[in-house]
Scaffold this motif. Structure first.
Motif, PDB file in Angstrom:
ATOM      1  N   MET B   1       0.835  -1.197   0.000  1.00  0.00           N
ATOM      2  CA  MET B   1       0.000   0.000   0.000  1.00  0.00           C
ATOM      3  C   MET B   1       0.875   1.254   0.000  1.00  0.00           C
ATOM      4  O   MET B   1       0.862   2.042  -0.929  1.00  0.00           O
ATOM      5  N   GLY B   7       6.513   6.996   6.327  1.00  0.00           N
ATOM      6  CA  GLY B   7       5.503   8.000   6.041  1.00  0.00           C
ATOM      7  C   GLY B   7       4.856   8.391   7.346  1.00  0.00           C
ATOM      8  O   GLY B   7       5.226   7.864   8.395  1.00  0.00           O
ATOM      9  N   PHE B   8       3.925   9.332   7.255  1.00  0.00           N
ATOM     10  CA  PHE B   8       3.284   9.775   8.481  1.00  0.00           C
ATOM     11  C   PHE B   8       2.271   8.739   8.933  1.00  0.00           C
ATOM     12  O   PHE B   8       1.559   8.168   8.116  1.00  0.00           O
ATOM     13  N   SER B  29     -12.695  11.188   8.272  1.00  0.00           N
ATOM     14  CA  SER B  29     -12.825   9.761   7.977  1.00  0.00           C
ATOM     15  C   SER B  29     -11.448   9.132   7.770  1.00  0.00           C
ATOM     16  O   SER B  29     -10.455   9.829   7.574  1.00  0.00           O
ATOM     17  N   ASP B  31     -10.210   7.339   5.331  1.00  0.00           N
ATOM     18  CA  ASP B  31      -9.634   7.570   4.000  1.00  0.00           C
ATOM     19  C   ASP B  31      -8.916   8.905   3.951  1.00  0.00           C
ATOM     20  O   ASP B  31      -7.836   9.028   3.375  1.00  0.00           O
ATOM     21  N   VAL B  32      -9.534   9.909   4.581  1.00  0.00           N
ATOM     22  CA  VAL B  32      -8.973  11.260   4.560  1.00  0.00           C
ATOM     23  C   VAL B  32      -7.627  11.279   5.262  1.00  0.00           C
ATOM     24  O   VAL B  32      -6.676  11.905   4.791  1.00  0.00           O
ATOM     25  N   GLN B  34      -5.504   8.843   5.565  1.00  0.00           N
ATOM     26  CA  GLN B  34      -4.518   8.207   4.691  1.00  0.00           C
ATOM     27  C   GLN B  34      -4.065   9.161   3.585  1.00  0.00           C
ATOM     28  O   GLN B  34      -2.879   9.278   3.288  1.00  0.00           O
ATOM     29  N   LEU B  35      -5.042   9.853   3.016  1.00  0.00           N
ATOM     30  CA  LEU B  35      -4.751  10.754   1.895  1.00  0.00           C
ATOM     31  C   LEU B  35      -3.958  11.969   2.368  1.00  0.00           C
ATOM     32  O   LEU B  35      -3.013  12.406   1.693  1.00  0.00           O
ATOM     33  N   THR B  36      -4.309  12.494   3.527  1.00  0.00           N
ATOM     34  CA  THR B  36      -3.571  13.636   4.064  1.00  0.00           C
ATOM     35  C   THR B  36      -2.138  13.230   4.422  1.00  0.00           C
ATOM     36  O   THR B  36      -1.200  14.005   4.210  1.00  0.00           O
ATOM     37  N   GLU B  38      -0.425  11.048   2.914  1.00  0.00           N
ATOM     38  CA  GLU B  38       0.292  10.981   1.632  1.00  0.00           C
ATOM     39  C   GLU B  38       0.675  12.389   1.161  1.00  0.00           C
ATOM     40  O   GLU B  38       1.787  12.624   0.699  1.00  0.00           O
ATOM     41  N   LEU B  39      -0.256  13.318   1.326  1.00  0.00           N
ATOM     42  CA  LEU B  39      -0.008  14.708   0.913  1.00  0.00           C
ATOM     43  C   LEU B  39       1.149  15.301   1.709  1.00  0.00           C
ATOM     44  O   LEU B  39       2.037  15.957   1.140  1.00  0.00           O
ATOM     45  N   LEU B  40       1.160  15.021   3.004  1.00  0.00           N
ATOM     46  CA  LEU B  40       2.238  15.527   3.855  1.00  0.00           C
ATOM     47  C   LEU B  40       3.570  14.888   3.476  1.00  0.00           C
ATOM     48  O   LEU B  40       4.614  15.530   3.487  1.00  0.00           O
ATOM     49  N   ARG B  41       3.507  13.612   3.127  1.00  0.00           N
ATOM     50  CA  ARG B  41       4.728  12.905   2.734  1.00  0.00           C
ATOM     51  C   ARG B  41       5.307  13.542   1.476  1.00  0.00           C
ATOM     52  O   ARG B  41       6.506  13.814   1.398  1.00  0.00           O
TER      53      ARG B  41
END
Lengths: 134, 79
Positions: B1, B7-8, B29, B31-32, B34-36, B38-41
């Motif tokens: 994944m 990662g964070f 949520s 999903d959010v 996980q997505l955030t 990724e954005l921070l990473r």
């Protein structure tokens, strides 16, 4: 007065702990880049990046909250995060793809769990049948 | 994944976000998160990568704060 001070102190130390956690992750990511490119980073610069990231988090959080409120929701969803990445085209594309990937992964995971649960029930039922027969 | 493993963590992202929310009722949520993360990473990875380019252009031996000063405006405009 003393109580207020103590509260402030507690809040500060909590923030410092979060800062340390961010610093740890940032240092790991920097190390990855450094070994990949064969160029070391000075300690101060890693600390500077982690501070920037921590402050950027504040912006992200406030923006996400505002986006959700604008859509009259109290829960932030993936659409808000996509809006956060709007400034750069390639980033938006990447985040959209990632969001779809995560959504798909989660639905698959849920389906698996459901299946497992059903299978577990079946074996339980079978066991009960065997027990009642004997 | 996750691409490289580092990662964070979701818990950290959640705490960071909730620290800055003005309204306590705001929910996030999974999903959010996980997505955030990724954005921070991406955000953190972008800075070192740009700085390495800058350092290479300057023939520097080590990446220091000066390179960060030079790439930071561009980085902040992109996010």
């Amino acid at each position: 007065m003393a109580e207020e001070e103590a509260e402030e102190q507690q809040r500060f130390s909590y923030q410092q702990r979060l800062r340390a956690a961010v610093h740890y992750t940032v240092a790991a990511l920097c190390q990855e880049v450094a070994s990949d490119k064969g160029m070391p980073f000075s300690k101060q610069s890693v600390a500077a990046v982690s501070e920037v990231t921590f402050r950027q988090c504040e912006n992200f959080a406030k923006d996400l909250e505002m986006f959700a409120r604008h859509a009259r929701r109290s829960t932030i969803n993936t659409e808000d995060v996509k809006l956060l990445a709007r400034r750069s085209n390639s980033l938006l594309k990447y985040i959209t793809e990632k969001s779809e990937e995560i959504a798909q992964f989660n639905t698959e995971q849920k389906a698996k769990k459901k299946k497992k649960l059903e299978e577990g029930n079946k074996t339980l039922e079978a066991a009960e049948v065997v027990e009642s027969e004997s | 994944m996750e691409g490289s493993g580092t990662g964070f963590r979701k818990e950290l992202v959640s705490k960071l976000l909730h620290l800055h929310f003005k309204n306590d009722k705001t929910k996030v949520s999974g999903d959010v998160l996980q997505l955030t993360a990724e954005l921070l990473r991406i955000f953190t990875m972008e800075a070192p990568v740009h700085r390495v380019w800058q350092a290479q252009a300057e023939d520097a031996v080590q990446v220091g704060v000066e390179q960060l000063e030079k790439v930071l405006p561009q980085l902040l405009l992109d996010f």
